[in-house]
Design a protein around this motif. Structure first.
Motif, PDB file in Angstrom:
ATOM      1  N   ALA A   1      66.595 143.414 -25.292  1.00  0.00           N
ATOM      2  CA  ALA A   1      66.798 142.042 -24.477  1.00  0.00           C
ATOM      3  C   ALA A   1      67.216 142.194 -22.931  1.00  0.00           C
ATOM      4  O   ALA A   1      67.118 141.128 -22.327  1.00  0.00           O
ATOM      5  CB  ALA A   1      68.159 141.609 -25.146  1.00  0.00           C
TER       6      ALA A   1
ATOM      7  N   SER B   1      61.939 138.470 -32.272  1.00  0.00           N
ATOM      8  CA  SER B   1      62.542 138.287 -31.118  1.00  0.00           C
ATOM      9  C   SER B   1      62.593 139.773 -30.745  1.00  0.00           C
ATOM     10  O   SER B   1      62.550 140.808 -31.511  1.00  0.00           O
ATOM     11  CB  SER B   1      63.822 137.829 -31.329  1.00  0.00           C
TER      12      SER B   1
ATOM     13  N   LEU C   1      63.230 137.670 -25.716  1.00  0.00           N
ATOM     14  CA  LEU C   1      64.073 137.078 -26.911  1.00  0.00           C
ATOM     15  C   LEU C   1      63.020 136.258 -27.965  1.00  0.00           C
ATOM     16  O   LEU C   1      61.991 136.317 -28.039  1.00  0.00           O
ATOM     17  CB  LEU C   1      65.224 136.327 -26.174  1.00  0.00           C
TER      18      LEU C   1
ATOM     19  N   ALA D   1      65.763 140.786 -29.518  1.00  0.00           N
ATOM     20  CA  ALA D   1      66.923 140.945 -29.859  1.00  0.00           C
ATOM     21  C   ALA D   1      67.285 141.501 -31.016  1.00  0.00           C
ATOM     22  O   ALA D   1      66.689 141.411 -32.006  1.00  0.00           O
ATOM     23  CB  ALA D   1      67.897 139.674 -29.840  1.00  0.00           C
TER      24      ALA D   1
END
Length: 361
Positions: A326, A320, A331, A322
């Motif tokens: 983001a 991801s 994500l 994140a």
């Protein structure tokens, strides 16, 4: 003087009242032969199937146990692989023993731990567990500083790092053993400060799930104080990600050089069909003057580069973008990932192809 004696008398009366009102337990008389229960043993650690991973061939282990008896414990013994390593015969609470001690000579391999407890009437109870100290992983490639096989856990094996797990990822059949299986909002983070080097490479296998149509793969980026809930500071570190390109998924690399950013977008050459349902090998290298992105051992993007800056890059995100990348929605997805290796040097194309062949076989 009279007041002193009155106060002392009041204390004595209170204590006698407390004893009769149940504040102090009555001592129960036990008839000889009334001991009817065997000791009960709870082994808190290790438990059956515990796997211990450390960088040393010999390590210590903290053994934690509890023994309870209805009348009185006489002794408790602990054995490792048939040899007694601890014995307890003196108990503050003669009905309950909480024991924790360190054994400092645990070697590689499978072990059996036995706990035996005996009460005063001669009744014995024993329990055993089998656990394993995993032999330390030895890097098999020059400059390999991080290896994540995903074989049933998220432990990184070179430095023995356990992941911070977000969401609910899982495991599936991989290119070799088990593999990471993603899910919405699921990703892993690791300590990133120990991965900084002038040159950097990463290789892994990836089975693409194109929903949603953009996602992060590997990210080491700095915090973004201006956008704390949707970070997108690209002045240092790197971001490897994918996004929709006319129905295909295009893989891109962004690297920060301290004063700005550099993009490595191979266009259609860096596309993978999301309906292919096959494992693809992804790799990228960062040297002091060039970055290169590979898919299945072939160059899909390459360009000059002034050198990476690592300012603020203290975590590595896996599967991801994140939390540090983001802001554009890159994500998590349900894609699968396997055999992630990181190097402190720019490995060559032939080395990437060799790793691919070895892992496929």
């Amino acid at each position: 003087m009279l007041n002193k004696w009155i106060s002392l008398l009041a204390i004595v009366v209170f204590c006698l009242s407390a004893c009769t009102d149940g504040y102090i337990d009555d001592i129960e008389f036990v008839e000889p032969g009334a001991d009817s229960e065997s000791p009960e043993i709870t082994l808190n650690y290790p438990t059956d199937g515990t796997q211990i991973r450390v960088t040393e061939d010999v390590t210590s282990i903290e053994i934690d146990l509890e023994v309870v008896d209805d009348i009185e414990i006489e002794w408790v013994a602990v054995e490792l692989d048939g040899q007694e390593i601890a014995r307890f015969e003196d108990f503050k609470d003669y009905r309950r023993f909480l024991g924790s001690f360190e054994y400092d000579n645990l070697t590689n391999g499978e072990h059996q731990l036995d706990v035996i407890a005996r009460d005063l009437s001669g009744k014995e109870t024993s329990t055993s567990v089998v656990f394993e100290k995993i032999e330390p992983y030895q890097p098999i490639y020059e400059g390999e500083v991080f290896y994540l096989p995903f074989d049933g856990d998220y432990t990184e094996l070179v430095q023995i790092q356990n992941a911070n797990v977000s969401g609910s990822p899982g495991f599936t059949d991989g290119i070799s053993g088990r593999a990471y299986s993603g899910s919405p909002d699921a990703y892993l983070t690791y300590e990133g400060g120990n991965l900084h080097s002038e040159e950097f490479s990463a290789v892994f296998w990836y089975k693409l799930d194109g929903t949603p149509d953009r996602a992060g793969l590997l990210v080491m980026g700095p915090p973004d104080e201006a956008n704390p809930t949707a970070m997108n500071n690209r002045t240092s570190g790197f971001r490897l990600f994918r996004e929709n390109a006319g129905g295909m998924q295009r893989f891109k690399l962004n690297v920060g050089n301290g004063s700005g950013e550099n993009w490595f977008d191979g266009g259609a050459a860096a596309d993978i069909d999301p309906s292919s349902d096959t494992w693809n090998h992804i790799a990228f290298t960062i040297s002091s003057d060039q970055c290169t992105v590979y898919i299945n051992g072939e160059v899909v993007s390459q360009g000059s580069f002034p050198g990476i800056d690592w300012s603020g890059c203290d975590i590595l995100s896996v599967a991801s973008g994140a939390p540090r990348f983001a802001g554009w929605g890159h994500l998590s997805t349900s894609s699968q990932l396997d055999e992630l290796r990181i190097f402190n040097r720019a490995i060559s194309q032939s080395e990437i192809q060799s790793i691919m062949m070895e892992e496929k076989n």
